[in-house]
Design an enzyme around this catalytic site. Structure first.
Site, PDB file in Angstrom:
ATOM      1  N   LYS A  27       0.433  -1.357  -0.117  1.00 12.57           N
ATOM      2  CA  LYS A  27       0.429   0.174   0.425  1.00 12.57           C
ATOM      3  C   LYS A  27       0.981   1.553   0.054  1.00 12.57           C
ATOM      4  CE  LYS A  27      -3.614  -0.391   2.428  1.00 12.57           C
ATOM      5  NZ  LYS A  27      -4.395  -0.225   3.591  1.00 12.57           N
ATOM      6  N   ARG A  98      -3.472   2.921   8.509  1.00 11.84           N
ATOM      7  CA  ARG A  98      -3.432   1.622   8.304  1.00 11.84           C
ATOM      8  C   ARG A  98      -2.887   1.265   8.073  1.00 11.84           C
ATOM      9  NH1 ARG A  98      -6.277   2.427   2.597  1.00 11.84           N
ATOM     10  NH2 ARG A  98      -5.178   4.273   2.513  1.00 11.84           N
ATOM     11  N   GLY A 107      -8.199  -7.822   4.970  1.00 11.79           N
ATOM     12  CA  GLY A 107      -8.759  -7.718   6.144  1.00 11.79           C
ATOM     13  C   GLY A 107      -8.223  -8.369   7.464  1.00 11.79           C
ATOM     14  N   MET A 109      -5.939  -6.984   8.984  1.00 14.95           N
ATOM     15  CA  MET A 109      -4.777  -6.413  10.206  1.00 14.95           C
ATOM     16  C   MET A 109      -5.664  -5.111   9.837  1.00 14.95           C
ATOM     17  SD  MET A 109      -1.111  -7.057   9.170  1.00 14.95           S
ATOM     18  CE  MET A 109      -1.326  -6.894   7.389  1.00 14.95           C
ATOM     19  N   ARG A 371      -3.747  -2.008  -6.495  1.00 16.80           N
ATOM     20  CA  ARG A 371      -2.761  -2.269  -6.066  1.00 16.80           C
ATOM     21  C   ARG A 371      -3.579  -3.698  -7.261  1.00 16.80           C
ATOM     22  NH1 ARG A 371      -5.451  -4.516   0.088  1.00 16.80           N
ATOM     23  NH2 ARG A 371      -7.538  -5.215  -1.121  1.00 16.80           N
ATOM     24  N   HIS A 485      -3.968 -42.760   0.824  1.00 16.84           N
ATOM     25  CA  HIS A 485      -4.785 -43.446  -0.220  1.00 16.84           C
ATOM     26  C   HIS A 485      -5.471 -43.079  -1.053  1.00 16.84           C
ATOM     27  CE1 HIS A 485      -7.086 -46.839  -2.161  1.00 16.84           C
ATOM     28  NE2 HIS A 485      -5.844 -47.304  -2.411  1.00 16.84           N
ATOM     29  N   ARG A 591       1.051 -47.612 -11.360  1.00 14.65           N
ATOM     30  CA  ARG A 591       1.472 -48.290 -10.197  1.00 14.65           C
ATOM     31  C   ARG A 591       0.688 -49.427 -10.259  1.00 14.65           C
ATOM     32  NH1 ARG A 591       0.509 -42.699  -7.702  1.00 14.65           N
ATOM     33  NH2 ARG A 591       2.489 -42.499  -6.096  1.00 14.65           N
ATOM     34  N   ARG A 647       5.931 -49.610 -13.198  1.00 13.04           N
ATOM     35  CA  ARG A 647       6.898 -49.812 -11.573  1.00 13.04           C
ATOM     36  C   ARG A 647       6.340 -51.913 -11.719  1.00 13.04           C
ATOM     37  NH1 ARG A 647       5.690 -47.190  -6.328  1.00 13.04           N
ATOM     38  NH2 ARG A 647       3.220 -47.897  -6.401  1.00 13.04           N
ATOM     39  N   GLU A 774      13.967 -43.983  -3.940  1.00 17.35           N
ATOM     40  CA  GLU A 774      13.216 -43.459  -2.245  1.00 17.35           C
ATOM     41  C   GLU A 774      13.620 -43.984  -0.831  1.00 17.35           C
ATOM     42  OE1 GLU A 774       8.652 -45.414  -3.851  1.00 17.35           O
ATOM     43  OE2 GLU A 774      10.017 -46.969  -4.544  1.00 17.35           O
ATOM     44  N   SER A 793      13.710 -42.723 -10.701  1.00 18.93           N
ATOM     45  CA  SER A 793      12.586 -42.120 -10.497  1.00 18.93           C
ATOM     46  C   SER A 793      12.468 -41.620  -9.607  1.00 18.93           C
ATOM     47  CB  SER A 793      11.727 -42.329 -11.252  1.00 18.93           C
ATOM     48  OG  SER A 793       9.870 -42.089 -11.223  1.00 18.93           O
ATOM     49  N   THR A 796       9.387 -39.711  -3.943  1.00 19.81           N
ATOM     50  CA  THR A 796       9.513 -38.838  -3.225  1.00 19.81           C
ATOM     51  C   THR A 796       8.546 -38.606  -1.947  1.00 19.81           C
ATOM     52  OG1 THR A 796       8.666 -37.376  -4.281  1.00 19.81           O
ATOM     53  CG2 THR A 796      11.508 -36.649  -3.993  1.00 19.81           C
ATOM     54  N   ASN A 797       7.950 -39.639  -1.850  1.00 18.16           N
ATOM     55  CA  ASN A 797       6.667 -39.721  -0.849  1.00 18.16           C
ATOM     56  C   ASN A 797       7.182 -40.537   0.074  1.00 18.16           C
ATOM     57  OD1 ASN A 797       4.657 -39.057  -2.500  1.00 18.16           O
ATOM     58  ND2 ASN A 797       3.933 -40.747  -3.385  1.00 18.16           N
ATOM     59  N   ASP A 798       7.768 -41.521  -1.041  1.00 21.66           N
ATOM     60  CA  ASP A 798       8.925 -42.536   0.130  1.00 21.66           C
ATOM     61  C   ASP A 798      10.166 -41.665   0.466  1.00 21.66           C
ATOM     62  OD1 ASP A 798       7.367 -45.029   0.923  1.00 21.66           O
ATOM     63  OD2 ASP A 798       7.464 -45.564  -0.812  1.00 21.66           O
ATOM     64  N   CYS A 860       8.142 -39.209  -9.438  1.00 27.43           N
ATOM     65  CA  CYS A 860       6.994 -39.306  -9.589  1.00 27.43           C
ATOM     66  C   CYS A 860       5.967 -39.558  -7.890  1.00 27.43           C
ATOM     67  CB  CYS A 860       7.215 -40.563 -10.689  1.00 27.43           C
ATOM     68  SG  CYS A 860       7.404 -42.658  -9.293  1.00 27.43           S
ATOM     69  N   TYR A 880      11.998 -34.786 -16.279  1.00 30.76           N
ATOM     70  CA  TYR A 880      10.737 -35.206 -16.946  1.00 30.76           C
ATOM     71  C   TYR A 880      10.508 -35.180 -15.136  1.00 30.76           C
ATOM     72  CZ  TYR A 880      10.625 -39.984 -15.516  1.00 30.76           C
ATOM     73  OH  TYR A 880      11.026 -41.218 -14.911  1.00 30.76           O
TER      74      TYR A 880
HETATM   75  C1  PEP Z   1       6.847 -42.847  -3.473  1.00 28.45           C
HETATM   76  O1  PEP Z   1       7.321 -43.158  -3.171  1.00 28.45           O
HETATM   77  O2  PEP Z   1       6.639 -41.391  -4.240  1.00 28.45           O
HETATM   78  C2  PEP Z   1       6.423 -42.860  -4.831  1.00 28.45           C
HETATM   79  C3  PEP Z   1       5.558 -42.685  -6.239  1.00 28.45           C
HETATM   80  O3  PEP Z   1       5.705 -44.743  -4.815  1.00 28.45           O
HETATM   81  P1  PEP Z   1       4.338 -44.525  -3.868  1.00 28.45           P
HETATM   82  O4  PEP Z   1       3.262 -43.831  -3.361  1.00 28.45           O
HETATM   83  O5  PEP Z   1       3.252 -46.075  -4.821  1.00 28.45           O
HETATM   84  O6  PEP Z   1       5.192 -45.352  -2.432  1.00 28.45           O
HETATM   85 MG    MG Z   2       7.151 -45.144  -3.401  1.00 35.97          MG
END
Ligand code: PEP
Ligand code: MG
Length: 901
Positions: A27, A98, A107, A109, A371, A485, A591, A647, A774, A793, A796-798, A860, A880
């Site tokens: 502002k 202000r 809104g 502050m 703004r 899940h 999967r 996989r 992973e 690949s 990154t979840n695991d 992935c 990718y």
């Molecule tokens: C992961 O672990 O990132 C992955 C893609 O495999 P999943 O989620 O099936 O364990």
């Molecule tokens: Mg996994």
């Protein structure tokens, strides 16, 4: 040099400018800039965000000692320009105070208007303006606002109404009037005195009369409001760092409540909902700022066109509209003309849609704020494309202005805006998969088709629920996080899902859900907003999204600039087709376990798992082979000419076996064994920590015949399609590898099987064998792994689960607390933890490419569709990213932005 904490502006001059948002807040920076470009702005000054930071760290005394001189000097300038005196007896200057952070936090502050008012000032103002009511109305507003914001006079509990409103209501009731505008001078005087008494009673403090005391109180209150719970929550939601602080803008008051030639309003240079290039907004005659937003009076439209549209929508006749709700264009044509010119100038100057605040004091227009306006996804796309066509911005700017996550709004059905307004929220969970869903409650997956549109409510979902999830319009779970899940599967399906709505007490037995003191039965209507996590009672109308032509053009532009491929996570032909339509350039994760859940498949799968020995397993696997082949064929065909990463089986076997007695009996019958044996086997498969148990390549290494069957299905299917002229590029991926030996053993099985099939068919096909990274050990020993793997690949979840040691299934219990306490900035399962997990990713790529120069690398995990994580992946040099079908456009855009930044 001493640090400058106060920047003044007024009369076409300013010490700040629009580039100084970090220091002056959005502002303040734009108030300065508006001065510089000749827009009429009441003079004032901005106290910097640095001062706020000092206040938060070192307190009021310290900060006042640092800024006092600057404030006093700046005040002198304002007094000079206005030819008035702050605290003067006969010509008092009133101020607005202000907040204004670096990015707008609408809104969140606090604001104080009419500051400087006291018993002397009110008389002088009444005399000077010749409008006693206006003077006392301003005084009444000031005591009320100051009492609330600075002196903390709030309702005692959430059930109580505002203490000032309560006093107003009493006065109005005693007089038999409904509207504030019907209060006369005596009423207003009465209110001021009653307000002050109430302040003294409630806070134990006298209402301050001294303007300078008022000012310092207001400045520190604005600083304090940076840390109020609302602002804290908003910051957490939008990832705004606490260190930024807010600036304070002090300006000479201009009055929209000075009678029928005065007004105040807000406006947008284009339509913030649709993006249409029409100037629009709302205003009120004889009012002050908060009246327009507070909804006490019905605001009127600024343009005549807007007014006509509004009347049509609200069922107001032309006669009534023209008489009671005329547009500003009609009511104050000259002021309107000036405002219209200013809005056009501001948009041309800032080259983006502007959100404006203005006040007309006795026919003279003053701008109080400009703004970049907040907007819907549809408006975001349309405005950028229109401005590109108009030549106002270039392609790069148009692309960088898109918020990738917002695109999601354009891809899923949405609630009708009008219908949602009157809907009642009963619970809030995680926004697991976006979109809007309305339907009748069912509590068992296999009953999802009981109603034409159903919402499946489960404590949590399991693979057995897959079919039902597919049938249902939306999914609600009481437990589970963003990678539960239900969440992963729903996102894959592009299906609306709210997960982890802990307040919903779901009882599958009684087919009821209790929440917010209400009990919902099977067949009752509820609605879910998967974009916000809100759960509503009743049916709410939804509308299909419009994928406008502009959206397509933005995507094409993005593709020109990005330098990583975008693939999808998909395991059905249908999902693969959807993803391809959204621009997916292959499958990054198929999967295969998801292919085993439906109908006949789950029975064969169970037969395999429950078999006594290898011979028994092979018998069952022989039956699964043609089914798997058929699945692969569908997916390969959908992705013809593009790579498909398949996989091999990943989850622990116990996920596939029947846990309910009824299903165990059915299975026993099917296999010709006793239910007791089935029960015993199921118990044997129980694991204490299945996520770290017998899963991933550990399955293929203990039961090589599973890997053999899957490799055969992939290769046979690919060869058959090749014979038909379809190009198939299979990439076979081994999950959960931690040591190179685990991978090597699997690779040998895959290659031996492939060679056998090639020999049988007398035909070959190119394929790759690679692995998921992973398990942290795999990242650390990526050089060894890359000797065998042709691609990586990142799962990154695991990898997140194992690096943090947070169970994916249980993190929902503590992550919300961690986020609230600031122990974590983001949920690491949603936003890749670049400092920690990211280091493993970078190390894995570097070591992997050190051993195999042309190693193909992708991601992935769920992060593959999250914009900041995609940007990281681009920087890390991946080839990718892969994400669920509905996130493909988001990843395409995020990848382009990463390349452009
Ligand atoms: C992961 O672990 O990132 C992955 C893609 O495999 P999943 O989620 O099936 O364990
Ligand atoms: Mg996994």
């Amino acid at each position: 040099m001493t640090t400058k904490y106060v920047y003044s502006f007024g009369n076409g001059k300013a010490e700040g400018k629009s580039e100084m948002k970090e220091l002056l807040g959005g502002k303040g920076a734009n108030l300065a800039e508006m001065n510089l470009i000749g827009v009429p702005v009441p003079p004032g000054f901005t106290i910097t965000t640095d001062a706020c930071t000092i206040y938060n760290k070192e307190g009021e005394e310290k900060v006042v000692s640092l800024i006092k001189d600057g404030v006093e000097n700046a005040m002198n300038q304002v007094e000079e320009i206005m030819n008035m005196g702050f605290g003067s007896k006969d010509n008092p200057l009133l101020l607005s105070v202000r907040s204004g952070a670096r990015v707008s936090m609408p809104g969140m502050m606090d604001t104080v208007l009419n500051l400087g008012m006291n018993d002397e000032a009110v008389e002088a103002i009444a005399k000077k303006s010749g409008n006693e009511r206006f003077a006392w109305d301003s005084y009444r507003r000031f005591v009320q606002m100051y009492g609330d914001v600075v002196l903390g006079m709030k309702p005692e509990s959430k059930e109580d109404i505002d203490p000032f409103e309560a006093i107003m209501d009493d006065v109005k009731e005693a007089k038999g009037i409904d509207n504030d505008v019907d209060l006369d001078v005596e009423d207003l005087k009465n209110l001021v005195s009653k307000f002050k008494v109430a302040v003294k009673k409630n806070t134990g403090r006298d209402f301050p009369d001294n303007p300078w005391d008022q000012l310092w109180g207001a400045v520190t209150a604005v600083f304090d409001s940076w840390m109020n719970p609302r602002a804290n929550y908003y910051r957490a939601m939008h990832q705004i760092p606490e260190e930024w602080g807010t600036a304070v803008n002090v300006q000479a008051m201009v009055f929209g409540n000075m009678g029928v030639n005065s007004a105040t309003g807000v406006a947008f240079t284009r339509d913030a909902a649709t993006g249409e290039n029409v100037f629009n907004g709302e205003y009120l005659i004889d009012a002050q700022g908060e009246d327009v937003v507070a909804g006490v009076r019905t605001p009127q439209q600024i343009t005549k066109e807007g007014s006509l549209r509004w009347a049509k929508l609200s069922g107001v006749s032309e006669e009534e509209r023209a008489k009671d709700f005329p547009s500003l264009e009609e009511a104050m044509p000259e002021a309107f003309k000036e405002l219209d010119e200013v809005q056009q100038n501001l948009e041309d100057y800032f080259k983006d849609m502007q959100d404006l605040e203005f006040t007309i004091q006795d026919r003279k227009l003053w701008m109080l704020q400009t703004r970049n306006g907040k907007r819907t996804a549809a408006a975001m796309v349309k405005i950028a494309m229109d401005m590109l066509k108009e030549g106002a911005i270039d392609e790069k700017t148009a692309l960088l202005r898109q918020e990738p996550n917002k695109l999601e709004e354009l891809l899923h059905p949405v609630f009708d805006k009008k219908a949602i307004k009157s809907a009642n929220v009963v619970a809030k969970g995680l926004p697991a998969s976006p979109g809007a869903a309305t339907g009748q409650l069912v509590f068992h997956a296999d009953e999802a088709n009981k109603f034409e549109t159903s919402i499946l409510a489960r404590i949590e979902t399991s693979p057995e629920d897959l079919e039902g999830m597919d049938v249902a319009r939306g999914i609600l779970t009481a437990r589970g996080g963003m990678t539960s899940h239900a969440a992963v599967v729903a996102r894959g399906m592009g299906k609306c899902c709210v997960s982890g709505a802990a307040d919903c007490k779901i009882n599958a037995k009684t087919r009821t859900m209790t929440v917010a003191g209400k009990t919902f039965k099977e067949g009752d209507w509820i609605s879910l907003n998967g974009t916000t996590g809100e759960v509503y009672e009743d049916k709410i109308a939804t509308i299909d999204p419009e994928l406008s032509g502009d959206f397509g053009t933005i995507m094409e532009m993005a593709d020109k600039h990005r330098n990583v491929k975008v693939r999808t996570n998909a395991e059905t032909e249908r999902d693969a087709n959807v993803a391809r339509k959204f621009g997916a350039e292959g499958i990054g994760l198929c999967r295969t376990e998801h292919m085993f859940f439906e109908g006949e498949r789950i029975v064969r799968m169970r037969e395999m798992i429950l078999a006594d020995d290898e011979a028994g397993r092979r018998k069952a696997l022989d039956k699964l082979l043609p089914i798997q082949k058929k699945d692969f064929t569908g997916v390969f065909e959908a992705m013809a000419g593009l790579p498909v990463t398949v996989r091999l089986l990943d989850p622990p076997l116990h996920e596939f076996v029947p846990h309910e007695e009824e299903n165990q009996e059915a299975m026993a019958k099917e296999m010709g064994i006793s239910a007791e044996i089935v029960k015993q086997k199921v118990e044997d498969l129980h694991e204490f920590n299945p996520m770290l148990g017998h899963r991933g390549c550990r399955l293929g290494n203990t039961y090589p015949e599973i890997t053999e069957m899957q490799a055969r299905a992939i290769i046979e299917s690919a060869l058959e399609l090749k014979a038909k002229g379809t190009v198939v590029l299979p990439e076979i991926m081994i999950p959960l590898v931690g040591t190179v030996k685990e991978l090597k053993l699997q690779e040998e099985i895959v290659r031996t099987t492939a060679e056998a099939v090639f020999a049988e068919k007398n035909e070959k096909i190119d394929y790759l064998v690679g692995t998921m990274i992973e398990v942290p050990r795999a990242a650390v020993t990526a050089d060894e792994i890359a000797e065998v793997a042709e691609f990586f690949s990142f799962g990154t979840n695991d990898l997140t689960q194992m690096t943090f040691g947070y169970s994916r299934d249980d993190a929902g219990k503590f992550l919300p607390v961690y986020l609230k306490k600031g122990l974590l900035k983001n949920d690491p399962f949603q936003v890749l933890d670049q400092e920690g997990v990211g280091q493993l990713v970078e190390m894995g790529i570097e070591k992997g490419r050190g051993a195999r120069e042309n190693l193909k690398v992708g991601i992935c995990g769920e992060h593959g569709g999250e914009p900041s994580s995609v940007e990281f992946c681009v920087r890390a040099g991946m080839n990718y990213v892969s994400c669920s079908p509905f996130r493909v456009p988001i990843a395409r855009l995020a990848a382009a932005q990463a390349a452009l930044r």
